[in-house]
Write a protein that holds these residues in place. Structure first.
Motif, mmCIF file in Angstrom:
data_model
loop_
_atom_site.group_PDB
_atom_site.id
_atom_site.type_symbol
_atom_site.label_atom_id
_atom_site.label_comp_id
_atom_site.label_asym_id
_atom_site.label_seq_id
_atom_site.Cartn_x
_atom_site.Cartn_y
_atom_site.Cartn_z
ATOM 1 N N ASN A 166 0.733 -1.170 -0.016
ATOM 2 C CA ASN A 166 -0.148 0.013 -0.063
ATOM 3 C C ASN A 166 0.923 1.351 -0.039
ATOM 4 O OD1 ASN A 166 -2.171 1.904 0.295
ATOM 5 N ND2 ASN A 166 -2.072 1.478 2.864
ATOM 6 N N PRO A 167 0.711 2.119 -0.927
ATOM 7 C CA PRO A 167 -0.404 2.452 -1.786
ATOM 8 C C PRO A 167 -0.352 2.033 -3.188
ATOM 9 C CG PRO A 167 1.025 4.262 -1.732
ATOM 10 C CD PRO A 167 1.838 3.294 -1.004
ATOM 11 N N MET A 168 0.846 1.244 -3.381
ATOM 12 C CA MET A 168 0.916 0.895 -5.054
ATOM 13 C C MET A 168 -0.003 -0.304 -5.408
ATOM 14 S SD MET A 168 2.623 3.506 -6.072
ATOM 15 C CE MET A 168 2.573 3.229 -7.778
ATOM 16 N N GLY A 169 -0.147 -1.408 -4.648
ATOM 17 C CA GLY A 169 -0.824 -2.427 -4.898
ATOM 18 C C GLY A 169 -0.201 -3.572 -5.651
ATOM 19 N N SER A 314 0.405 17.331 -9.670
ATOM 20 C CA SER A 314 -0.485 18.286 -9.500
ATOM 21 C C SER A 314 -1.970 17.999 -10.338
ATOM 22 C CB SER A 314 -0.205 19.437 -10.369
ATOM 23 O OG SER A 314 1.248 19.872 -9.948
ATOM 24 N N PHE A 315 -1.375 16.964 -11.481
ATOM 25 C CA PHE A 315 -2.748 16.757 -12.087
ATOM 26 C C PHE A 315 -3.540 15.492 -11.585
ATOM 27 C CE2 PHE A 315 -4.415 13.631 -15.047
ATOM 28 C CZ PHE A 315 -5.186 14.337 -16.012
ATOM 29 N N ALA A 316 -2.546 14.689 -10.861
ATOM 30 C CA ALA A 316 -3.244 13.523 -9.875
ATOM 31 C C ALA A 316 -4.055 13.970 -8.879
ATOM 32 C CB ALA A 316 -2.309 12.424 -9.577
ATOM 33 N N ARG A 317 -3.463 14.940 -8.217
ATOM 34 C CA ARG A 317 -4.065 15.723 -6.986
ATOM 35 C C ARG A 317 -5.251 16.599 -7.566
ATOM 36 N NH1 ARG A 317 0.875 16.228 -4.981
ATOM 37 N NH2 ARG A 317 1.689 17.418 -6.311
ATOM 38 N N PHE A 329 -15.138 9.221 -2.493
ATOM 39 C CA PHE A 329 -13.981 9.539 -1.532
ATOM 40 C C PHE A 329 -12.656 8.687 -1.879
ATOM 41 C CE2 PHE A 329 -12.062 7.552 2.550
ATOM 42 C CZ PHE A 329 -11.068 8.451 2.853
ATOM 43 N N VAL A 330 -11.749 9.289 -2.456
ATOM 44 C CA VAL A 330 -10.584 8.536 -2.771
ATOM 45 C C VAL A 330 -9.096 9.441 -2.225
ATOM 46 C CG1 VAL A 330 -11.307 7.479 -4.911
ATOM 47 C CG2 VAL A 330 -10.247 10.019 -5.001
ATOM 48 N N ARG A 331 -8.238 8.573 -2.124
ATOM 49 C CA ARG A 331 -6.918 9.255 -1.771
ATOM 50 C C ARG A 331 -5.737 9.114 -2.596
ATOM 51 N NH1 ARG A 331 -7.430 7.260 4.404
ATOM 52 N NH2 ARG A 331 -8.283 8.810 5.280
ATOM 53 N N MET A 332 -4.732 9.783 -2.219
ATOM 54 C CA MET A 332 -3.527 9.961 -3.140
ATOM 55 C C MET A 332 -2.182 10.118 -2.256
ATOM 56 S SD MET A 332 -2.415 12.898 -5.855
ATOM 57 C CE MET A 332 -0.856 12.885 -5.243
ATOM 58 N N PRO A 333 -2.149 8.866 -1.607
ATOM 59 C CA PRO A 333 -1.075 9.057 -0.452
ATOM 60 C C PRO A 333 0.363 8.537 -1.164
ATOM 61 C CG PRO A 333 -2.362 6.813 -0.342
ATOM 62 C CD PRO A 333 -2.763 7.539 -1.499
ATOM 63 N N PHE A 334 0.587 9.402 -1.976
ATOM 64 C CA PHE A 334 1.938 8.825 -2.759
ATOM 65 C C PHE A 334 2.789 10.029 -2.677
ATOM 66 C CE2 PHE A 334 -1.602 7.127 -4.984
ATOM 67 C CZ PHE A 334 -1.478 5.631 -4.878
ATOM 68 N N VAL A 335 3.991 9.518 -2.883
ATOM 69 C CA VAL A 335 5.054 10.736 -3.027
ATOM 70 C C VAL A 335 5.680 10.549 -4.523
ATOM 71 C CG1 VAL A 335 5.741 11.024 -0.755
ATOM 72 C CG2 VAL A 335 7.262 9.580 -2.139
ATOM 73 N N ALA A 336 6.429 11.722 -5.007
ATOM 74 C CA ALA A 336 6.763 11.528 -6.314
ATOM 75 C C ALA A 336 8.036 10.319 -6.575
ATOM 76 C CB ALA A 336 7.461 13.004 -6.890
ATOM 77 N N PRO A 337 8.016 9.653 -7.818
ATOM 78 C CA PRO A 337 7.096 9.759 -8.853
ATOM 79 C C PRO A 337 5.760 9.076 -8.860
ATOM 80 C CG PRO A 337 8.601 8.332 -9.391
ATOM 81 C CD PRO A 337 9.105 8.487 -8.003
ATOM 82 N N GLN A 338 5.636 8.492 -7.744
ATOM 83 C CA GLN A 338 4.277 7.671 -7.638
ATOM 84 C C GLN A 338 3.069 8.467 -7.476
ATOM 85 O OE1 GLN A 338 7.336 6.265 -5.900
ATOM 86 N NE2 GLN A 338 7.220 4.896 -7.846
ATOM 87 N N ASP A 339 3.451 9.806 -7.245
ATOM 88 C CA ASP A 339 2.151 10.771 -7.242
ATOM 89 C C ASP A 339 1.564 11.224 -8.664
ATOM 90 O OD1 ASP A 339 4.090 12.209 -8.404
ATOM 91 O OD2 ASP A 339 3.806 14.013 -6.626
ATOM 92 N N ARG A 340 2.001 10.502 -9.439
ATOM 93 C CA ARG A 340 1.159 10.584 -10.738
ATOM 94 C C ARG A 340 -0.062 9.661 -10.585
ATOM 95 N NH1 ARG A 340 4.858 6.215 -11.350
ATOM 96 N NH2 ARG A 340 4.139 4.809 -12.385
ATOM 97 N N CYS A 341 -0.250 8.965 -9.426
ATOM 98 C CA CYS A 341 -1.323 8.002 -9.357
ATOM 99 C C CYS A 341 -2.443 8.421 -8.295
ATOM 100 C CB CYS A 341 -0.586 6.657 -8.800
ATOM 101 S SG CYS A 341 0.564 6.016 -9.800
#
Lengths: 366, 366
Positions: A166-169, A314-317, A329-341
């Motif tokens: 988690n969070p990538m699956g 920014s796009f994913a956010r 309700f969804v979340r984006m608990p990622f840091v770059a470069p996974q924050d594209r997700c």
């Protein structure tokens, strides 16, 4: 009068929370979410037998829970073909991670995790003054070799790895993990968080080895078993390590009702299998919805799908914000470069329909 | 391979437990207790409305609890006529005591309590390396002046006082406690454990003063509200102090179901009043049974009665052992000279009949 003084360590801690609850967001928005797909809960709920067990246990609710959680540990031991002495029950994996940090971490001690992995683990480590060393993901997977190398370099006392992640699956197979375990530096404990193991292919879960004092496995009733609202989890490890929790834990912290519910949940493996099937189907649905909208679903061995939105953070956010605006309700608990997700938990047919309707609008609005 | 090394502090901790659970005793005996009168639980159970609320909440049990416990804190704030910012909800008073020890105690820090007072508090203090200084009871009451003097002498960071007191059942009035609060040494926090406040005369409970950073009040749903099996409690204090728990607590540690149950329990004050009446009646019954057997019941403002057996600790321990042998679960959590006593929780008519039958036999058998 002079105000009481916190410890030196507590004075350095930020007033942060690992996660903002969806209820907080709902209060801020002034309305509820239509689909609750952000916390990797199991919308399929627990077995009907669990609900019956809760009803039956309600008349006993005036009694504290058994501090030894004897019946539950006994059933878990049989289920896993290990002994009770290898199992500790606690207030969810979160609670047990807090105890682990307390057992092993003094201020300045090194701890290794992946950059973007579970924030609550980091919260507990920092809460005891641990020094976090973060290893980047490698091809959207946690990097066993990188984690081992960092642990060796820093003399880490703990390594955290979630498999499935988690969070990538994403996930590693048992062989990869066993090789990692062989390479653990002396004195280092691998915390193998298997919250999503119930949803994973069998070959992603290494056989239990309760003779190894350098590995502890974390399991929960909050995910596939559908009991997040009762907060009960357990850890499996070598007996001395498991016994050490008794030095510090809140012995009466897990109530009678959660214990009874977990026991009933464990006993209904047929229902669990059914939920796993429904999770698999929902993963396919989420993946199809993503593809229909030109996004890339990543392979998942969990009860959620991580979707690569193909652009930057920014796009994913913005996608997440636009979904939330529509009551998803969804979340984006990622840091770059996974924050594209973005991360979307599995849901019912209604949840999937709501997500399918909201996603194209969320993308258009950007 | 080298085993992971615990912190220096953890290495010094004994593998002790504050209390052995009655379930452990039942397993050792090979049969269950007839009457469960040893843990000051409420045999009268929670309100029927609570059981209904649990049934209603069961369909939401797959969701984590609100980490802010917003609705419950909101209702508690109205109930106590204070603001939500003055309330923290946690995994029972035990859990909150653990957090308090962690917030304030570094190894070697002084903490003051009464000799024979709540073992779980001592457990948590020792778990963070605190140095306990114990003040004897004075006429079977905790000794406010003695506690203050010891805190001043040792530079204590915490004073623990339960009012009404467990295990003696005795209490001080609000005026006495307010005088004690005025005399608190600078930098010292008074932990006022009011687990039994619901059972006490109104003049035993000082008005809440949430402007005072040197006092924190501990309350629970485990006693008169009858929800020990869900383990939920709360603390009331000055806003900055309350906010500090957020730096270290297990934010998702209190489940959705316990929150819903506590909310329903709080909402049914008529039921609480009824339980309080039944507790009062049971106190009278326990006292009469004690007197009929030549023992001396002590005055109680709690849901139990402490009975002076008139001899030494060995005698009282034998009474307890002989009651347990007959299936009556009672405890004797006292140190000398209070160990001349046994402690009996309030019970149903059946419980009282079982106790009345067993006590003379227990005494004869010595």
């Amino acid at each position: 009068m002079k105000t009481p003084i916190f410890t030196d360590l507590v004075q350095t801690l930020p007033a942060t929370v690992p996660f903002v609850g969806p209820e907080t967001q709902e209060r801020q928005m002034g309305h509820g979410f239509t689909a609750r797909l952000g916390a990797n809960e199991s919308v399929f709920g627990p077995s009907p037998k669990v609900l019956k067990a809760i009803g039956n246990a309600a008349s006993d609710i005036w009694m504290y829970g058994d501090p030894e959680a004897y019946e539950l540990r006994n059933a878990l031991a049989k289920h896993h073909n290990i002994t009770m002495d290898n199992i500790i029950v606690g207030e969810g994996i979160d609670g047990l991670l807090g105890y682990l940090a307390r057992l092993f971490i003094s201020p300045g001690d090194a701890v290794v995790t992946s950059d973007g992995a579970y924030p609550t683990f980091n919260y507990h480590v920092q809460g005891f003054g641990g020094m976090l060393h973060k290893v980047p993901y490698c091809d959207d997977h946690e990097d066993p070799n990188g984690l081992i190398a960092m642990a060796a370099k820093t003399g880490a006392k703990l390594i955290y790895l979630a498999n499935p992640d988690n969070p990538m699956g994403s996930w590693h197979n048992a062989q990869t993990l066993e090789k990692m375990i062989e390479k653990l530096p002396g004195g280092c404990l691998l915390i193998l968080d298997e919250a999503y193991a119930d949803c994973a292919p069998h070959d992603a879960v290494p056989p239990l080895d309760t003779s190894n004092p350098n590995v502890i496995r974390m399991r929960t009733f909050s995910k596939a078993y559908g009991l997040a609202g009762l907060r009960i989890g357990y850890a499996i490890g070598q007996a001395d390590l498991i016994q050490s929790f008794n030095k510090i834990r809140n012995h009466f912290g897990v109530g009678r009702l959660p214990q009874a519910a977990a026991l009933a949940a464990l006993d209904d493996q047929a229902y669990l299998s059914d939920v796993i099937s429904r999770i698999s189907m929902s993963r396919i649905q989420i993946s199809e919805i993503a593809k229909e909208n030109g996004l890339i679903p990543l392979p998942s061995a969990t009860n959620f799908v991580t979707i690569d939105c193909g652009k930057d953070g920014s796009f994913a956010r913005a996608v997440v914000a636009n979904l939330i605006k529509q009551g998803i309700f969804v979340r984006m608990p990622f840091v770059a470069p996974q924050d594209r997700c973005i991360r979307v938990s599995c849901g019912t047919a209604d949840d999937m329909a709501a997500f399918a309707k909201a996603l194209p609008i969320a993308l258009q609005q950007i």
